[in-house]
Design a protein around this motif. Sequence first.
Motif, PDB file in Angstrom:
ATOM      1  N   HIS A   1       0.808  -1.218   0.000  1.00 22.96           N
ATOM      2  CA  HIS A   1       0.000   0.000   0.000  1.00 22.96           C
ATOM      3  C   HIS A   1       0.840   1.265   0.000  1.00 22.96           C
ATOM      4  O   HIS A   1       0.367   2.320  -0.440  1.00 22.96           O
ATOM      5  CB  HIS A   1      -0.925   0.015   1.222  1.00 22.96           C
ATOM      6  N   GLN A   2       2.047   1.163   0.505  1.00 24.29           N
ATOM      7  CA  GLN A   2       2.884   2.353   0.606  1.00 24.29           C
ATOM      8  C   GLN A   2       4.340   1.918   0.636  1.00 24.29           C
ATOM      9  O   GLN A   2       4.692   0.931   1.275  1.00 24.29           O
ATOM     10  CB  GLN A   2       2.532   3.104   1.896  1.00 24.29           C
ATOM     11  N   PHE A   3       5.170   2.664  -0.078  1.00 26.07           N
ATOM     12  CA  PHE A   3       6.611   2.413  -0.070  1.00 26.07           C
ATOM     13  C   PHE A   3       7.282   3.763  -0.276  1.00 26.07           C
ATOM     14  O   PHE A   3       7.468   4.222  -1.391  1.00 26.07           O
ATOM     15  CB  PHE A   3       6.996   1.430  -1.181  1.00 26.07           C
ATOM     16  N   ASP A   4       7.598   4.415   0.835  1.00 27.96           N
ATOM     17  CA  ASP A   4       8.186   5.752   0.793  1.00 27.96           C
ATOM     18  C   ASP A   4       9.689   5.673   0.998  1.00 27.96           C
ATOM     19  O   ASP A   4      10.177   4.899   1.832  1.00 27.96           O
ATOM     20  CB  ASP A   4       7.593   6.639   1.890  1.00 27.96           C
ATOM     21  N   VAL A   5      10.409   6.495   0.254  1.00 29.53           N
ATOM     22  CA  VAL A   5      11.848   6.634   0.401  1.00 29.53           C
ATOM     23  C   VAL A   5      12.105   8.064   0.848  1.00 29.53           C
ATOM     24  O   VAL A   5      11.737   9.010   0.153  1.00 29.53           O
ATOM     25  CB  VAL A   5      12.579   6.357  -0.938  1.00 29.53           C
ATOM     26  N   ALA A   6      12.720   8.225   2.021  1.00 30.35           N
ATOM     27  CA  ALA A   6      13.014   9.553   2.557  1.00 30.35           C
ATOM     28  C   ALA A   6      14.514   9.673   2.802  1.00 30.35           C
ATOM     29  O   ALA A   6      15.176   8.699   3.170  1.00 30.35           O
ATOM     30  CB  ALA A   6      12.240   9.785   3.848  1.00 30.35           C
ATOM     31  N   GLN A   7      15.019  10.887   2.609  1.00 28.41           N
ATOM     32  CA  GLN A   7      16.443  11.156   2.749  1.00 28.41           C
ATOM     33  C   GLN A   7      16.636  12.190   3.858  1.00 28.41           C
ATOM     34  O   GLN A   7      15.951  13.216   3.886  1.00 28.41           O
ATOM     35  CB  GLN A   7      16.982  11.682   1.417  1.00 28.41           C
ATOM     36  N   ASP A   8      17.566  11.913   4.757  1.00 30.70           N
ATOM     37  CA  ASP A   8      17.868  12.812   5.864  1.00 30.70           C
ATOM     38  C   ASP A   8      18.339  14.165   5.333  1.00 30.70           C
ATOM     39  O   ASP A   8      19.183  14.228   4.447  1.00 30.70           O
ATOM     40  CB  ASP A   8      18.943  12.174   6.747  1.00 30.70           C
ATOM     41  N   ARG A   9      17.794  15.238   5.870  1.00 31.73           N
ATOM     42  CA  ARG A   9      18.159  16.586   5.412  1.00 31.73           C
ATOM     43  C   ARG A   9      19.601  16.948   5.747  1.00 31.73           C
ATOM     44  O   ARG A   9      20.250  17.668   5.004  1.00 31.73           O
ATOM     45  CB  ARG A   9      17.241  17.626   6.046  1.00 31.73           C
ATOM     46  N   ASP A  10      20.080  16.477   6.890  1.00 33.98           N
ATOM     47  CA  ASP A  10      21.424  16.830   7.338  1.00 33.98           C
ATOM     48  C   ASP A  10      22.492  15.867   6.851  1.00 33.98           C
ATOM     49  O   ASP A  10      23.665  16.238   6.768  1.00 33.98           O
ATOM     50  CB  ASP A  10      21.468  16.912   8.869  1.00 33.98           C
ATOM     51  N   ASP A  11      22.104  14.647   6.581  1.00 32.91           N
ATOM     52  CA  ASP A  11      23.060  13.636   6.107  1.00 32.91           C
ATOM     53  C   ASP A  11      22.400  12.869   4.972  1.00 32.91           C
ATOM     54  O   ASP A  11      21.678  11.900   5.198  1.00 32.91           O
ATOM     55  CB  ASP A  11      23.453  12.688   7.235  1.00 32.91           C
TER      56      ASP A  11
ATOM     57  N   ILE B   1      19.089   7.051   4.663  1.00 29.08           N
ATOM     58  CA  ILE B   1      17.826   6.827   3.953  1.00 29.08           C
ATOM     59  C   ILE B   1      16.864   6.095   4.884  1.00 29.08           C
ATOM     60  O   ILE B   1      17.250   5.159   5.591  1.00 29.08           O
ATOM     61  CB  ILE B   1      18.063   5.982   2.676  1.00 29.08           C
ATOM     62  N   LEU B   2      15.612   6.516   4.849  1.00 27.76           N
ATOM     63  CA  LEU B   2      14.559   5.868   5.619  1.00 27.76           C
ATOM     64  C   LEU B   2      13.520   5.324   4.655  1.00 27.76           C
ATOM     65  O   LEU B   2      13.068   6.047   3.756  1.00 27.76           O
ATOM     66  CB  LEU B   2      13.897   6.863   6.577  1.00 27.76           C
ATOM     67  N   LEU B   3      13.145   4.080   4.837  1.00 36.36           N
ATOM     68  CA  LEU B   3      12.069   3.461   4.059  1.00 36.36           C
ATOM     69  C   LEU B   3      10.883   3.242   4.981  1.00 36.36           C
ATOM     70  O   LEU B   3      11.048   2.774   6.114  1.00 36.36           O
ATOM     71  CB  LEU B   3      12.507   2.119   3.481  1.00 36.36           C
ATOM     72  N   TYR B   4       9.686   3.556   4.499  1.00 36.64           N
ATOM     73  CA  TYR B   4       8.452   3.309   5.224  1.00 36.64           C
ATOM     74  C   TYR B   4       7.561   2.509   4.290  1.00 36.64           C
ATOM     75  O   TYR B   4       7.097   3.021   3.269  1.00 36.64           O
ATOM     76  CB  TYR B   4       7.784   4.622   5.633  1.00 36.64           C
ATOM     77  N   GLU B   5       7.349   1.239   4.648  1.00 34.41           N
ATOM     78  CA  GLU B   5       6.610   0.323   3.778  1.00 34.41           C
ATOM     79  C   GLU B   5       5.381  -0.204   4.512  1.00 34.41           C
ATOM     80  O   GLU B   5       5.474  -0.583   5.679  1.00 34.41           O
ATOM     81  CB  GLU B   5       7.501  -0.855   3.378  1.00 34.41           C
ATOM     82  N   VAL B   6       4.256  -0.247   3.820  1.00 36.05           N
ATOM     83  CA  VAL B   6       3.008  -0.751   4.408  1.00 36.05           C
ATOM     84  C   VAL B   6       2.443  -1.833   3.496  1.00 36.05           C
ATOM     85  O   VAL B   6       2.240  -1.606   2.297  1.00 36.05           O
ATOM     86  CB  VAL B   6       1.970   0.376   4.595  1.00 36.05           C
ATOM     87  N   TYR B   7       2.192  -2.999   4.083  1.00 35.11           N
ATOM     88  CA  TYR B   7       1.670  -4.154   3.356  1.00 35.11           C
ATOM     89  C   TYR B   7       0.388  -4.643   4.030  1.00 35.11           C
ATOM     90  O   TYR B   7       0.160  -4.383   5.212  1.00 35.11           O
ATOM     91  CB  TYR B   7       2.699  -5.296   3.351  1.00 35.11           C
ATOM     92  N   ASP B   8      -0.413  -5.390   3.289  1.00 38.58           N
ATOM     93  CA  ASP B   8      -1.636  -5.965   3.856  1.00 38.58           C
ATOM     94  C   ASP B   8      -1.338  -6.749   5.128  1.00 38.58           C
ATOM     95  O   ASP B   8      -2.068  -6.657   6.111  1.00 38.58           O
ATOM     96  CB  ASP B   8      -2.297  -6.934   2.864  1.00 38.58           C
ATOM     97  N   ASN B   9      -0.294  -7.548   5.064  1.00 38.74           N
ATOM     98  CA  ASN B   9       0.065  -8.442   6.160  1.00 38.74           C
ATOM     99  C   ASN B   9       1.484  -8.960   5.917  1.00 38.74           C
ATOM    100  O   ASN B   9       2.125  -8.595   4.920  1.00 38.74           O
ATOM    101  CB  ASN B   9      -0.946  -9.597   6.264  1.00 38.74           C
ATOM    102  N   GLU B  10       1.949  -9.808   6.800  1.00 38.74           N
ATOM    103  CA  GLU B  10       3.309 -10.328   6.650  1.00 38.74           C
ATOM    104  C   GLU B  10       3.455 -11.184   5.394  1.00 38.74           C
ATOM    105  O   GLU B  10       4.505 -11.195   4.754  1.00 38.74           O
ATOM    106  CB  GLU B  10       3.734 -11.124   7.883  1.00 38.74           C
TER     107      GLU B  10
END
Length: 96
Positions: free
Chosen positions: A37-47, A51-60
């Motif tokens: 449902h969601q797969f976000d890639v975020a990058q730290d502003r200072d470094d 990288i941060l990944l935020y992933e959302v799935y129906d289930n395991e």
Amino acid sequence: MFVLVVEITVKPGALDQFLTLMFANARASRSDEPGCHQFDVAQDRDDPHRILLYEVYDNEAAFQAHKATTHYHTFDSAAAPLMAAKSARVYTRRDP
């Protein structure tokens, strides 16, 4: 829902190559996996190498299906040598 938060530190000099691989994996996950449902890639502003990944799935099971895809295997094998560190935490989404 099954939530995965991944923190990655990319090796110096490898950021552009890593992000190219990461964006391809994230896009394919969102477009080709009905359980993602969601797969976000975020990058730290200072470094920018953090990288941060935020992933959302129906289930395991949907997450395990993600790990079985060709795009995940392509990303995983090519990106592993570009990472200095990686940690992951699993959460259960409580907000519908």
